[in-house]
Design a protein around this motif. Structure first.
Motif, mmCIF file in Angstrom:
data_model
loop_
_atom_site.group_PDB
_atom_site.id
_atom_site.type_symbol
_atom_site.label_atom_id
_atom_site.label_comp_id
_atom_site.label_asym_id
_atom_site.label_seq_id
_atom_site.Cartn_x
_atom_site.Cartn_y
_atom_site.Cartn_z
ATOM 1 N N ALA A 125 15.168 39.427 75.950
ATOM 2 C CA ALA A 125 15.591 40.511 75.068
ATOM 3 C C ALA A 125 17.008 40.286 74.561
ATOM 4 O O ALA A 125 17.385 40.796 73.504
ATOM 5 N N ARG A 126 17.813 39.532 75.323
ATOM 6 C CA ARG A 126 19.207 39.317 74.938
ATOM 7 C C ARG A 126 19.465 37.898 74.461
ATOM 8 O O ARG A 126 20.622 37.477 74.334
ATOM 9 N N ALA A 127 18.419 37.117 74.239
ATOM 10 C CA ALA A 127 18.606 35.737 73.777
ATOM 11 C C ALA A 127 19.326 35.745 72.438
ATOM 12 O O ALA A 127 19.247 36.696 71.682
ATOM 13 N N ARG A 128 20.058 34.624 72.173
ATOM 14 C CA ARG A 128 20.741 34.590 70.873
ATOM 15 C C ARG A 128 20.621 33.192 70.267
ATOM 16 O O ARG A 128 20.414 32.200 70.981
ATOM 17 N N GLU A 129 20.767 33.153 68.931
ATOM 18 C CA GLU A 129 20.619 31.894 68.208
ATOM 19 C C GLU A 129 21.773 30.956 68.540
ATOM 20 O O GLU A 129 22.866 31.393 68.910
ATOM 21 N N ASN A 130 21.505 29.648 68.388
ATOM 22 C CA ASN A 130 22.522 28.651 68.700
ATOM 23 C C ASN A 130 23.332 28.281 67.463
ATOM 24 O O ASN A 130 22.927 28.561 66.336
ATOM 25 N N PRO A 131 24.516 27.628 67.666
ATOM 26 C CA PRO A 131 25.388 27.311 66.527
ATOM 27 C C PRO A 131 24.764 26.261 65.598
ATOM 28 O O PRO A 131 23.810 25.573 65.977
ATOM 29 N N PRO A 132 25.342 26.116 64.389
ATOM 30 C CA PRO A 132 24.758 25.212 63.382
ATOM 31 C C PRO A 132 24.684 23.758 63.835
ATOM 32 O O PRO A 132 23.803 23.035 63.368
ATOM 33 N N VAL A 133 25.597 23.341 64.726
ATOM 34 C CA VAL A 133 25.543 21.934 65.128
ATOM 35 C C VAL A 133 24.194 21.616 65.757
ATOM 36 O O VAL A 133 23.728 20.481 65.758
ATOM 37 N N MET A 134 23.516 22.647 66.268
ATOM 38 C CA MET A 134 22.174 22.439 66.814
ATOM 39 C C MET A 134 21.093 22.758 65.784
ATOM 40 O O MET A 134 20.071 22.077 65.727
ATOM 41 N N THR A 135 21.297 23.799 64.982
ATOM 42 C CA THR A 135 20.202 24.194 64.090
ATOM 43 C C THR A 135 20.101 23.291 62.862
ATOM 44 O O THR A 135 19.013 23.113 62.330
ATOM 45 N N VAL A 136 21.231 22.704 62.424
ATOM 46 C CA VAL A 136 21.152 21.853 61.234
ATOM 47 C C VAL A 136 20.288 20.609 61.475
ATOM 48 O O VAL A 136 19.401 20.310 60.675
ATOM 49 N N PRO A 137 20.509 19.869 62.595
ATOM 50 C CA PRO A 137 19.588 18.758 62.853
ATOM 51 C C PRO A 137 18.137 19.224 62.938
ATOM 52 O O PRO A 137 17.228 18.512 62.477
ATOM 53 N N LEU A 138 17.920 20.409 63.475
ATOM 54 C CA LEU A 138 16.555 20.942 63.519
ATOM 55 C C LEU A 138 16.014 21.085 62.107
ATOM 56 O O LEU A 138 14.856 20.738 61.830
ATOM 57 N N GLY A 139 16.868 21.596 61.193
ATOM 58 C CA GLY A 139 16.424 21.774 59.823
ATOM 59 C C GLY A 139 16.049 20.457 59.180
ATOM 60 O O GLY A 139 15.016 20.354 58.503
ATOM 61 N N VAL A 140 16.894 19.417 59.420
ATOM 62 C CA VAL A 140 16.592 18.108 58.830
ATOM 63 C C VAL A 140 15.269 17.582 59.368
ATOM 64 O O VAL A 140 14.403 17.105 58.617
ATOM 65 N N LEU A 141 15.092 17.708 60.698
ATOM 66 C CA LEU A 141 13.838 17.226 61.290
ATOM 67 C C LEU A 141 12.659 18.035 60.770
ATOM 68 O O LEU A 141 11.568 17.481 60.546
#
Lengths: 100, 683
Positions: B505-521
């Motif tokens: 319930a309290r989870a939160r999104e991670n910073p862009p350094v992690m999400t940007v590579p995810l986006g590229v993949l």
């Protein structure tokens, strides 16, 4: 001319005396003198043979032996002085700490 | 025009840098990592890997102009008799394809790891270990490059062992953690030992190759294949089957797959890079590289295909019963590797390589997203813990009951919380928006939904299987159905429904350094299918220069439709079981009701580990015990103990002679002299 065997018998007697002296005496100086006795027994034998065979090699050898003996005495006496300074005497049986 | 050619082929000389650049990055981090700080350390490693990717791109451009490729010699290694092995880099379309995947996906994972490890080293309580991770990661890239760019079996074996070492080091990265404080090292050891069994097979295969072909250089061996195939077909069969053992070890196929699920003990970027995208595909690459040997041994091909097909189905069934988010992906990886091995086994080398590439994209994406989910959950756990603590403190002020609440808060903390357990998740869709979308893309690509990458590559394997190995085709089709089912199950359990723990319930999104590579993949997972679209076959034509005489697969609409239908059916089935209504807290898996004992079997991985324990480990231990008790303790030990005791007693007798009295030594000299004289006189 004195026969060769006379020289050799004298040499053997001197050598045996030297050996016995080294084995039974405890005074390092006496042991040293006994060693010299053995050297000279050998020298006598050399010279006797040189004379007998008319070959100079034996005489040359004697000179070598005498030179080496002189050097050996120098070292040996130095050792003895050192032993005397630490032990207060020169009894070789006192110098027996190096054992198994 | 001529100048252009020189420019193009000139790039080939850069080949050794594909290994040196990551090594330079490794050395930089090894020597100065501690003093550089996290940012610099991570970016140096990423840059080293990125530079290797640029070199791979340059090589690819040169290959575009000269598709036949070349060999770049760096130096001589071993010259003994007829054995002549050099450090030769082979630049052809197959090796460069692998280089692009390794360096490309590797770089993205490096960048992601900067963010991930920043949290991970703090979560595990040793921030000083940060640079070490990137040292290992760069070393891995270098070793993998040696593996794929080698021009002979022995140099490839160097890379093969190198990646195995890095795998071992990285699985045991938190070597003091895990079950009872030894869980992680046990996992690392298991991976290492299992891989050694496979490597033993590969070594034997290499020995036989050298014995019969007189060389370990790829072209020299492959040229002589027809000759040897006529003269002694059994030799080829032996080589290919021993090699299969190596493939089964490295690519986690039956019966040596057991190490890969345990390898999830490593940090998640490692699972993505080594245990999903690159290292485990080395076996597939090996078969594709040795295609000349396999094509000449049809019965070995069938064995490989069946091993792959059975693994694909077997692992897919286990994935259905797992509740750890990474374990599901691990078994999924084994299953997808089964697809690839089946493909290259039946002779569909292009299809296998195609699936290797697309799988690298979407499985790396899935693993990294899973890492993002795990870290989101860890954040949530911390936040929940702090909230409980604050609550307890407030209560304590107001009343005596506060003490009880405080105790309660601490009791909750002591209870071990598993941030990887999907049963604790749920409803993360709204908490982690980016991760959710990227995960969904990866999941659909893995399930094989049109038009994502997995659809095209899986479909191509199925088409080829229908022609080449109809029996394997049905295995793969069933595996595809299960794939869609378990991936759907995972998505619904993790992202849909309501949160089933405070942490979720309290989870939160991670910073862009992690999400940007995810986006590229994610982008690659969407577009990856374009590499080898039906009818165009760009990857097929590209690889044709290396793997000759491979007919392009024909696209068949009915089959593609059927495959898509199977995928959708699997997803639908997952929805009807897990998605129809939100799963309650502490729920019992709905499948357990429906499948009963079968689900228990799935959950326990068909008891394969227990079976191996009974079949291999315990007999081995018993044999060791027998040998140690009877032979070692009963015979060898007394023998040497006796020798030692005899020597000692002899010595204690002899030491009496050395009494320290000079005169007794003189007597000994005299007696010795007399004895020698006596001997000389009376002999």
């Amino acid at each position: 001319m004195v026969p060769l065997s006379y020289y050799l018998v004298l040499s053997v007697i001197m050598f045996t005396l030297g050996v016995i002296g080294v084995l039974v005496r405890r005074n390092a100086l006496v042991i040293f003198m006994c060693l010299e006795l053995m050297f000279n027994a050998a020298n006598l034998a050399f010279i006797a043979f040189a004379l007998f065979y008319q070959n100079l090699n034996g005489q040359v050898f004697v000179f070598f032996v005498m030179t080496v003996a002189a050097a050996e005495v120098a070292v040996g006496l130095a050792l003895m002085v050192a032993i005397f300074r630490t032990k207060g005497n020169i009894d070789v049986d006192q110098v027996s700490t190096l054992k198994g | 025009m001529q100048l252009q050619e020189i420019v193009n082929t000139g790039n080939f000389g850069l080949a050794p840098w594909i290994v040196f650049l990551p090594l330079i990055g490794m050395l930089a981090n090894l020597l100065f990592g501690r003093s550089l700080g996290e940012k610099a350390s991570g970016w140096i490693a990423s840059l080293a890997s990125g530079a290797a990717f640029v070199v791979a791109l340059l090589l690819a451009f040169s290959l575009g102009a000269n598709p036949e490729g070349t060999t770049v010699t760096l130096g001589e290694w071993i010259r003994a008799g007829t054995l002549n092995v050099g450090w030769d880099f082979r630049i052809d379309t197959l090796s460069v394809t692998m280089m692009l995947v390794v360096a490309g996906v590797g770089t993205l994972i490096h960048i992601y790891a900067i963010g991930y490890m920043h949290e991970d080293v703090r979560h595990n309580g040793d921030p000083r270990r940060f640079p070490r991770f990137f040292v290992y990661l760069n070393l891995f890239i270098a070793a993998m490059m040696v593996l794929v760019s080698a021009d002979n079996f022995l140099m490839m074996f160097v890379g093969w062992e190198g990646v195995g070492l890095c795998s071992y080091l990285l699985i045991g990265f938190w070597f003091e953690k895990g079950e009872h404080g030894i869980g992680n090292v046990k996992a690392a050891k298991k991976a290492f030992v299992t891989n050694r069994i496979g490597d033993f097979g590969l070594l034997i295969a290499m020995f036989i190759i050298f014995w019969n072909f007189g060389s370990l250089q790829f072209d020299a061996v492959f040229e002589k294949v027809p000759e040897v195939a006529v003269a002694s077909p059994g030799v080829l069969l032996a080589i290919t089957l021993f090699m299969l053992l190596g493939v089964a070890g490295k690519s986690a196929q039956l019966p040596l797959f057991v190490w890969l699920p345990d390898a999830m003990a490593g940090p998640t970027p490692v699972s993505a890079l080594i245990h999903a995208a690159t290292m485990v595909t080395a076996g597939v690459y090996l078969v594709a590289r040795s295609h000349a040997l396999y094509v000449a041994a049809p019965s070995a091909q069938a064995v490989v295909a069946w091993v792959g097909g059975l693994t694909a189905l077997f692992a897919a069934t286990i994935a259905v019963g797992q509740s750890d988010i990474k374990k599901v992906l691990a078994y999924s990886t084994i299953s997808q590797l089964g697809f690839m091995v089946a493909a290259v086994g039946m002779g569909a080398f292009v299809a296998g390589m195609f699936h290797l590439v697309t799988h690298a994209f979407f499985k790396a994406l899935l693993f990294l997203s899973a890492g993002s989910v795990i870290q989101g959950m860890e954040h949530g756990e911390n936040a929940a813990h702090h909230a409980a603590y604050r609550q307890a403190a407030k209560n304590k002020k107001s009343a005596d009951r506060g003490a009880q609440a405080f105790e309660a808060g601490h009791a909750g903390e002591e209870q071990h919380f598993d941030p990887q357990d999907m049963r604790n998740m749920g409803g993360l869709r709204s908490r982690m928006k980016y991760t959710y979308w990227f995960y969904l893309v990866g999941a659909l690509a893995l399930a094989g939904v049109f038009p994502l990458a997995g659809f095209f590559s899986k479909d191509e394997i199925l088409v080829e299987a229908l022609h080449l190995q109809p029996g394997v085709f049905w295995l793969l089709l069933a595996a595809a159905l299960l794939t869609a089912f378990y991936v759907g199950r995972q998505v619904w359990m993790v992202f849909f429904g309501t949160p089933r723990s405070d942490a979720a319930a309290r989870a939160r999104e991670n910073p862009p350094v992690m999400t940007v590579p995810l986006g590229v993949l994610a982008g690659l997972a969407v577009l990856g299918g374009a590499l080898n679209l039906p009818g165009v076959h760009s990857l097929g034509k590209w690889l044709e220069h290396t793997i000759e005489n491979i007919p392009p697969s024909e696209f068949s609409f009915p089959l593609a439709g059927a495959a898509l239908l199977v995928a959708l059916a699997g997803l639908g089935l997952a929805w009807s079981v897990y998605g129809r209504e939100p799963l309650p807290k502490g729920f019992v898996d709905p499948l357990r009701r429906r499948l009963g004992g079968v689900f228990t079997a799935l959950e326990h991985k068909w008891w394969v580990d227990e079976l191996y324990d009974r079949l291999v480990i315990r007999p081995y231990k018993r044999l060791s015990a027998i040998l140690s008790d009877s032979l070692d303790l009963g015979f060898i030990n007394p023998l040497f103990d006796g020798l030692a005791a005899g020597t000692a007693s002899l010595a204690s007798f002899l030491r009496r002679i050395q009494n320290g009295f000079v005169r007794s030594y003189a007597l000994a000299v005299l007696l010795g002299a007399v004895a020698i004289m006596a001997y000389l006189l009376f002999r």
